[in-house]
Scaffold this active site. Structure first.
Site, PDB file in Angstrom:
ATOM      1  N   ARG A 271     -45.447  73.140 -86.926  1.00 39.13           N
ATOM      2  CA  ARG A 271     -46.732  72.669 -88.335  1.00 39.13           C
ATOM      3  C   ARG A 271     -47.950  73.546 -87.319  1.00 39.13           C
ATOM      4  O   ARG A 271     -48.166  73.747 -86.541  1.00 39.13           O
ATOM      5  CB  ARG A 271     -46.721  71.696 -88.603  1.00 39.13           C
ATOM      6  CG  ARG A 271     -46.377  71.350 -89.939  1.00 39.13           C
ATOM      7  CD  ARG A 271     -46.536  69.415 -89.817  1.00 39.13           C
ATOM      8  NE  ARG A 271     -46.426  68.642 -88.479  1.00 39.13           N
ATOM      9  CZ  ARG A 271     -46.319  67.139 -88.395  1.00 39.13           C
ATOM     10  NH1 ARG A 271     -47.197  66.536 -89.738  1.00 39.13           N
ATOM     11  NH2 ARG A 271     -46.260  66.146 -86.933  1.00 39.13           N
TER      12      ARG A 271
ATOM     13  N   LYS B  30     -51.442  67.866 -85.132  1.00 36.79           N
ATOM     14  CA  LYS B  30     -50.857  66.137 -84.263  1.00 36.79           C
ATOM     15  C   LYS B  30     -52.002  65.886 -82.810  1.00 36.79           C
ATOM     16  O   LYS B  30     -52.742  67.067 -81.991  1.00 36.79           O
ATOM     17  CB  LYS B  30     -49.852  66.541 -83.352  1.00 36.79           C
ATOM     18  CG  LYS B  30     -48.960  66.900 -83.891  1.00 36.79           C
ATOM     19  CD  LYS B  30     -48.672  65.297 -84.850  1.00 36.79           C
ATOM     20  CE  LYS B  30     -47.825  63.685 -84.195  1.00 36.79           C
ATOM     21  NZ  LYS B  30     -47.916  62.538 -85.077  1.00 36.79           N
TER      22      LYS B  30
ATOM     23  N   TYR C 124     -54.528  64.509 -86.595  1.00 35.60           N
ATOM     24  CA  TYR C 124     -54.408  63.388 -86.570  1.00 35.60           C
ATOM     25  C   TYR C 124     -53.910  63.029 -85.217  1.00 35.60           C
ATOM     26  O   TYR C 124     -53.686  63.684 -84.296  1.00 35.60           O
ATOM     27  CB  TYR C 124     -53.036  63.277 -87.090  1.00 35.60           C
ATOM     28  CG  TYR C 124     -52.528  63.730 -88.206  1.00 35.60           C
ATOM     29  CD1 TYR C 124     -53.012  63.130 -89.350  1.00 35.60           C
ATOM     30  CD2 TYR C 124     -51.432  64.758 -88.965  1.00 35.60           C
ATOM     31  CE1 TYR C 124     -52.182  62.620 -90.700  1.00 35.60           C
ATOM     32  CE2 TYR C 124     -51.367  65.314 -90.554  1.00 35.60           C
ATOM     33  CZ  TYR C 124     -51.763  63.727 -91.572  1.00 35.60           C
ATOM     34  OH  TYR C 124     -51.403  64.265 -92.442  1.00 35.60           O
TER      35      TYR C 124
ATOM     36  N   HIS D  62     -54.596  58.982 -84.403  1.00 37.87           N
ATOM     37  CA  HIS D  62     -53.442  58.104 -84.191  1.00 37.87           C
ATOM     38  C   HIS D  62     -53.689  56.753 -82.366  1.00 37.87           C
ATOM     39  O   HIS D  62     -53.214  56.883 -81.769  1.00 37.87           O
ATOM     40  CB  HIS D  62     -51.417  57.897 -84.098  1.00 37.87           C
ATOM     41  CG  HIS D  62     -51.383  59.150 -85.725  1.00 37.87           C
ATOM     42  ND1 HIS D  62     -51.446  57.826 -86.402  1.00 37.87           N
ATOM     43  CD2 HIS D  62     -51.270  59.695 -85.995  1.00 37.87           C
ATOM     44  CE1 HIS D  62     -50.951  58.620 -87.437  1.00 37.87           C
ATOM     45  NE2 HIS D  62     -50.854  59.857 -87.450  1.00 37.87           N
TER      46      HIS D  62
ATOM     47  N   GLU E 182     -55.998  60.341 -90.580  1.00 36.00           N
ATOM     48  CA  GLU E 182     -55.310  59.661 -91.194  1.00 36.00           C
ATOM     49  C   GLU E 182     -56.435  58.400 -92.062  1.00 36.00           C
ATOM     50  O   GLU E 182     -55.561  57.670 -92.108  1.00 36.00           O
ATOM     51  CB  GLU E 182     -54.572  58.707 -89.569  1.00 36.00           C
ATOM     52  CG  GLU E 182     -55.009  58.011 -88.802  1.00 36.00           C
ATOM     53  CD  GLU E 182     -55.288  59.217 -87.684  1.00 36.00           C
ATOM     54  OE1 GLU E 182     -55.588  58.336 -86.809  1.00 36.00           O
ATOM     55  OE2 GLU E 182     -55.082  60.502 -87.994  1.00 36.00           O
TER      56      GLU E 182
ATOM     57  N   ASP F 166     -46.145  55.850 -84.769  1.00 39.52           N
ATOM     58  CA  ASP F 166     -47.276  57.072 -84.887  1.00 39.52           C
ATOM     59  C   ASP F 166     -48.146  55.428 -84.444  1.00 39.52           C
ATOM     60  O   ASP F 166     -49.240  56.188 -83.758  1.00 39.52           O
ATOM     61  CB  ASP F 166     -48.023  57.946 -85.828  1.00 39.52           C
ATOM     62  CG  ASP F 166     -47.120  59.523 -85.571  1.00 39.52           C
ATOM     63  OD1 ASP F 166     -47.497  59.951 -83.964  1.00 39.52           O
ATOM     64  OD2 ASP F 166     -47.212  60.055 -86.545  1.00 39.52           O
TER      65      ASP F 166
END
Length: 366
Positions: free
Chosen positions: A15, A75, A94, A96, A118, A270
Site C-alpha cells: 500500500r 503502517k 497507523y 497500534h 486507528e 495489530d
C-alpha cells in the site's frame, strides 16, 4: 507545508499513503509533496502519475524524511525508520502503539507528533480511518481461512460452502464490529454456517436483523466460546478495544478442545491479538501450527490487496491530511475533535491514556 510519502518497507506491504489524486489536491493548494521513488508501484500508481500532478520524486527514504514536515504513511514505522523521525515531524499513519513497546519508546524519544489513524474517533464512537481497513481485513479473513482449511496446507479439508448432500463448514466469528460483520457476510455468502459472538446486545440485534438465517448470534462468554470451538472449522478473532490491547478470548489450553486442522485467523493481531497463542506473521510466511491448529496472524492483511486497500484508505484519510496541511496540526486538532482523538504522542509524551495503560505506565508521569 512540505509533505512526504515514503515507500512502505514492512514485509510485503504494497500500500501507499497517498494516491496521485491526493497529491493533486495538496499541490493545487500550494503544498509541496515529496514521494519516494516507486512508493506507489505496488498499488498500481507510477512515478510519472505523481509527477504529472506536481509531486517531487526522491530516490531515498532518508531524503523524504529529511525534506518533509509531515509524513503520511500506511503502517507504523519499523526500526530502520526510527532514527529518521525528528522533533519537527508530524507522522500520520497507523501506529497500534499498545502492541509494541519498542515502537512507543522510539516515538517518545523522537519527540515527533504521532497521529494514529486507528484512534481518530467520531462523536458516535466510530473509527472512520480504521473502518475501511477493517472491512478489507474482515472479508479477507474468510478468503484466507477458506484457503488454509485445505488439507495440503494442514487444514481440516473442509469446503466452507459444502456441496449437495454434505453440510457446509462452520465459522465462528468473535466480535460483531466492522471486522466481524464483514467476515460473517463473506462466510454467509459462501454458504457456511456462521455463529457471531459479542457482549454488545445492541450489535447482536443488528446482526440478527440484517444477516440471513444461517448466521446466528450468541452472547460471548468463556463458557459459550469453549462450547463452540469444539465443532467449528474456522474461527475469526475480530475484537477491538480502541487504542488498547485486544482481550485474550482464546487461551492456549482451548486449542486442545479444537479438532485437528481447525483454522484460526486473528484480525486483531495489530493490537496484540485476541488469541493467547498469537504471534504476528507476514504474507511471506503467514501461518504456523500449535496443537494441530493452523494460526493465520498476518499483521497487515489488507497489504495483500493493495490497489483496493490504498483507494479505500486514502478516500478517508485525505480530508484529514488536507486539514493538517492547511492549518497545522495544533489548529487542525483544536477545530476538529475527531482528529484530536488521533493524537497519541506529542513532544515526548503519551497523550492517549490507553497506550500508557497497556504498559502500566502513568500518563501523568509522561
Amino acid at each position: 507545508m512540505k509533505i512526504g510519502v515514503p515507500k512502505e518497507i514492512k514485509n510485503n506491504e504494497n500500500r501507499v499513503g497517498m494516491t496521485p489524486a491526493g497529491v493533486f489536491e495538496l499541490t493545487r493548494k500550494n503544498h509541496t509533496v515529496f514521494v519516494q521513488k516507486d512508493a506507489g508501484f505496488g498499488s498500481g500508481f507510477f512515478d510519472q502519475d505523481y509527477k504529472d500532478v506536481g509531486a517531487i520524486i526522491l530516490d531515498t527514504i532518508e531524503e523524504v524524511y529529511a525534506f518533509s514536515e509531515m509524513i503520511v504513511k500506511v503502517k507504523e514505522p519499523i526500526e530502520k525508520e526510527y532514527s529518521l523521525i525528528k522533533p519537527h515531524h508530524v507522522v500520520f499513519t497507523y501506529f497500534h502503539f499498545a502492541s509494541s513497546e519498542p515502537l512507543t519508546k522510539a516515538m517518545l524519544k523522537s519527540k515527533a507528533v504521532c497521529i494514529a489513524y486507528e484512534t481518530v474517533e467520531d462523536k458516535d464512537g466510530s473509527l472512520p480511518l480504521l473502518t475501511p481497513m477493517s472491512e478489507v481485513a474482515g472479508r479477507m479473513a474468510i478468503q484466507q481461512g477458506a484457503k488454509y482449511l485445505e488439507k495440503p496446507i494442514k487444514g481440516r479439508g473442509v469446503l466452507l460452502g459444502g456441496v449437495p448432500g454434505v453440510p457446509p463448514g462452520k465459522v465462528l466469528v468473535l466480535g460483531a464490529g466492522t471486522v466481524g460483520i464483514q467476515a460473517a457476510k463473506m462466510a454467509a455468502g459462501l454458504g457456511a454456517h456462521v455463529t457471531i459472538m459479542d457482549i454488545n446486545m445492541k450489535q447482536l440485534r443488528y446482526v440478527n436483523d440484517v444477516m440471513p438465517n444461517h448466521v446466528v448470534t450468541e452472547f460471548s462468554s468463556e463458557y459459550n466460546i469453549r462450547k463452540r470451538i469444539k465443532d467449528h472449522d474456522l474461527i475469526i478473532g475480530g475484537v477491538l478495544i480502541k487504542g488498547a490491547k485486544a482481550p485474550k478470548l482464546i487461551t492456549k489450553d482451548m486449542l486442545k478442545e479444537m479438532r485437528p486442522g481447525t483454522v484460526i485467523v486473528d484480525v486483531a493481531v495489530d493490537q496484540g491479538g485476541c488469541f493467547e497463542t498469537t504471534k504476528a506473521t507476514t504474507h511471506e510466511d503467514p501461518t504456523y501450527i500449535i496443537d494441530d491448529v493452523v494460526h493465520y496472524c498476518v499483521a497487515n492483511m489488507p497489504g495483500a490487496v493493495p490497489y483496493t486497500s490504498t483507494l479505500a484508505l486514502t478516500n478517508v484519510t485525505l480530508p484529514y491530511v488536507l486539514k493538517l496541511a492547511n492549518l497545522g496540526w495544533e489548529d487542525a486538532c483544536k477545530i476538529d475533535k475527531t482528529l484530536e482523538k488521533g493524537l497519541n504522542i506529542v513532544d515526548g509524551k503519551i497523550v492517549y491514556e490507553e497506550i500508557a495503560e497497556a504498559f502500566n505506565w502513568s500518563i501523568e508521569a509522561m
